[in-house]
Enzyme design. Structure first.
Site, short mmCIF file in Angstrom:
data_model
loop_
_atom_site.label_atom_id
_atom_site.label_comp_id
_atom_site.label_asym_id
_atom_site.label_seq_id
_atom_site.Cartn_x
_atom_site.Cartn_y
_atom_site.Cartn_z
N ALA A 111 16.08 32.62 29.86
CA ALA A 111 17.15 32.62 29.10
C ALA A 111 18.08 31.58 29.78
O ALA A 111 18.05 31.53 31.08
CB ALA A 111 17.66 33.93 28.71
N PHE A 112 19.29 31.18 28.99
CA PHE A 112 19.98 30.12 29.71
C PHE A 112 21.02 30.77 30.62
O PHE A 112 21.50 30.05 31.53
CB PHE A 112 20.88 29.55 28.59
CG PHE A 112 22.24 29.92 28.45
CD1 PHE A 112 22.57 31.22 27.64
CD2 PHE A 112 23.23 29.34 29.11
CE1 PHE A 112 23.83 31.65 27.63
CE2 PHE A 112 24.60 29.54 29.08
CZ PHE A 112 25.04 30.75 28.43
N LYS A 113 21.09 32.29 30.79
CA LYS A 113 21.98 32.87 31.92
C LYS A 113 21.32 32.40 33.09
O LYS A 113 22.33 32.52 34.18
CB LYS A 113 21.79 34.43 31.75
CG LYS A 113 21.98 34.98 30.62
CD LYS A 113 23.59 34.77 30.18
CE LYS A 113 24.22 35.69 29.31
NZ LYS A 113 23.68 35.27 27.82
N ASP A 114 20.11 31.90 33.50
CA ASP A 114 19.60 31.65 34.82
C ASP A 114 20.21 30.39 35.26
O ASP A 114 20.55 30.24 36.54
CB ASP A 114 18.21 31.39 34.42
CG ASP A 114 17.31 32.67 34.63
OD1 ASP A 114 17.65 33.54 35.09
OD2 ASP A 114 16.18 32.42 33.83
N LEU A 117 23.20 32.32 36.88
CA LEU A 117 23.05 33.21 37.70
C LEU A 117 22.21 33.16 38.77
O LEU A 117 21.96 33.68 39.85
CB LEU A 117 22.48 34.48 36.91
CG LEU A 117 23.77 35.18 36.24
CD1 LEU A 117 23.54 36.33 35.09
CD2 LEU A 117 24.81 35.85 37.36
#
Ligand SMILES: *Cc1c(COP(=O)(O)O)cnc(C)c1O
Length: 507
Positions: A111-114, A117
């Site tokens: 997911a794009f949070k990577d 993060l």
């Protein structure tokens, strides 16, 4: 570059200090004192660089207290072939129907949070060295699914940082739960909370707000920090991919340098799309930013009327990462469109927490509407879009991306704006396997099937491999088994940080 608070009482923070603090002491969000502007020629040069070089270059504009060697090291630790399964990191795909899709989900958690993060821990651990504090930082996270796993992957085994993630026991998908409870790393703990996401979030907020608790930790050389999307260190990495997508379109000959490009963004906490706004302020030729919401359509109403009203029913949808009624990062946009009027921003935020509603009035609304357009799609339209795009192009959209696609189609119909568009894709379809398979093969395709069977079915149908991070979950041992009541979160944090209990034990 110095950082100031949207609520006006704090200023003069360096980039490292802003990243370490997360939230400003006066309760506001950090914003850069001045947004750097780029010439078109500089943007054109990005086309000749790879993603890591583009990132180092843009980060350097905002973090002048980091050396370029430090930033390059942080970037290559975040984005490399062990962490991302696509060499381009954030590739732009041009589909058969001429639409561009920016894929932000090639990182370890799909997911794009990577995108943010993977980099934030690198920036934070270097910030600790700069600000000279001794001891360790404890990062507390309450997650509704995607953030927790991305924080665990980003922070695992990073020096001087400990991580505790709380997730609602019944509130995450089975894939998301497995991703978290099987997490490796000597410095990470994962705890299920008997309650919903709001309970977990309220518990973490209470711990953050407790001065006596913080003093007790400080006595043991520990400081609390947050990996929440209000941290400047999470927003900044996201600005990079707007530039990168534009540079890729230039490189492919899809646009002329200077030509405006629209971006459609599936939105929850308003972090992703806000990064696009910063890119525009910096001089990237961004036309319209299309803010797509699901049935939790607070933002769609706000962009039409200027009234932000959270007093409404909460809906659980096919796009759970956008199930949110208070979009924290909107505060930064309000600060910029009022010309930095911190008193006004504070007043609106006070009204929001006291009454659940505020009204920004005509002038700021008109400014916002020059750049933003917003709409929303319900679950039926979301599923229909997944199925329609799959049938037309054989490309699989996850439900969040499908919301953006649908809302963009509405925008185009209403406005007649035919500018080139990038649909910002925030999750791999495999991460939301049930919703996607049901959309393309009908709900009966799920019957009696376990998660991994569904992943394999999806892979067969689409002809795409299951992302390695998800395939590996099959049979991986569960190491985090702690479950706590919502009033036990303090005790758990205390035990974990005191080393009084080991991973997997009941406290
Ligand atoms: C977090 C998330 C979003 C929402 O992004 P914001 O920055 O909170 O607006 C959208 N899609 C997915 C898959 C996410 O994980």
């Amino acid at each position: 570059m110095r950082y100031i608070s949207t609520r006006g009482e704090n200023s003069g923070f360096s980039g490292a200090e802003a990243i370490e603090a997360g939230l400003a002491p006066d309760g506001g969000l950090f914003v850069p004192e001045a947004v750097p502007r780029l010439e078109l020629a500089a943007i054109a040069e990005l086309a000749g660089l790879d993603y890591q070089e583009r990132a180092g270059w843009i980060l350097g504009l905002f973090l002048d207290d980091y050396s370029s060697a430090e930033l390059a090291a942080a970037v290559s630790a975040a984005y490399n072939d062990a962490t991302f399964d696509d060499e381009a990191v954030a590739p732009v795909r041009r589909l058969a129907n001429g639409v561009n899709v920016l894929e932000l989900w090639h990182g370890p958690t799909s997911a794009f949070k990577d995108m943010a993060l993977q980099l934030l821990p690198q920036l934070l651990s270097r910030a600790l060295a700069k600000t000279g504090g001794a001891g360790e930082v404890a990062v507390l996270v309450a997650t509704s699914g995607d953030t927790g796993k991305a924080a665990l992957e980003g922070f695992k085994d990073v020096d001087r940082i400990r991580v505790v993630v709380f997730f609602p026991e019944q509130g995450v998908s089975e894939i998301q739960r497995l991703q978290m409870v099987t997490q490796e790393g000597g410095n990470v703990s994962v705890v299920a909370v008997r309650g919903n996401f709001d309970d977990a979030q309220a518990g973490v907020k209470a711990i953050f707000g407790d001065k006596a608790f913080a003093a007790g930790l400080a006595g043991r050389g520990l400081k609390l920090s947050s990996a929440n999307s209000i941290n400047w260190g999470r927003l900044l990495p996201q600005i990079v991919y707007y530039f990168s997508a534009y540079a890729d379109l230039l490189k492919a000959g899809g646009i002329r340098c200077g030509e405006a490009v629209n971006f459609a963004v599936p939105t929850g906490n308003f972090g992703n799309i806000l990064a696009g706004y910063y890119a525009k302020l910096m001089g990237l030729p961004v036309g319209r930013l299309v803010c797509a919401a699901n049935a939790n359509n607070v933002l769609a109403d706000f962009f039409r009327t200027g009234v932000y009203d959270r007093r409404r029913a909460f809906h659980k949808t096919l796009s759970p990462s956008m199930d949110i009624l208070v979009s924290s990062n909107l505060e930064r946009l309000l600060y910029h469109v009022t010309g930095g009027d911190a008193a006004v921003v504070r007043d609106w935020m006070d009204r929001l927490s006291a009454e659940g509603v505020y009204d920004i009035g005509g002038a700021p609304l008109r400014l916002i509407q020059e750049t933003f357009w917003s709409g929303w799609a319900d679950d039926r339209d979301t599923a229909a879009t997944i199925s329609q795009i799959y049938n037309e192009t054989k490309y699989l959209l996850d439900p969040h991306t499908a919301v953006a696609w649908r809302v963009y189609e509405d925008y185009r119909r209403v406005s007649g704006d035919g500018a080139p568009v990038v649909i910002v894709s925030t999750a791999s379809p495999f991460k939301f396997n049930r919703g996607v398979l049901a959309a393309i093969a009908g709900p009966q395709a799920l019957q009696g099937k376990g998660e991994f069977e569904i992943l394999r079915d999806l892979s067969r149908t689409a002809g795409w491999p299951v992302p390695p991070g998800l395939a590996r979950l099959d049979g991986k041992p569960v190491v985090h088994k702690t479950v706590c009541g919502k009033h036990e979160m303090y005790d758990i944090v205390n035990c974990i940080l005191n080393n009084e209990y080991k991973v997997g034990e009941k406290p």
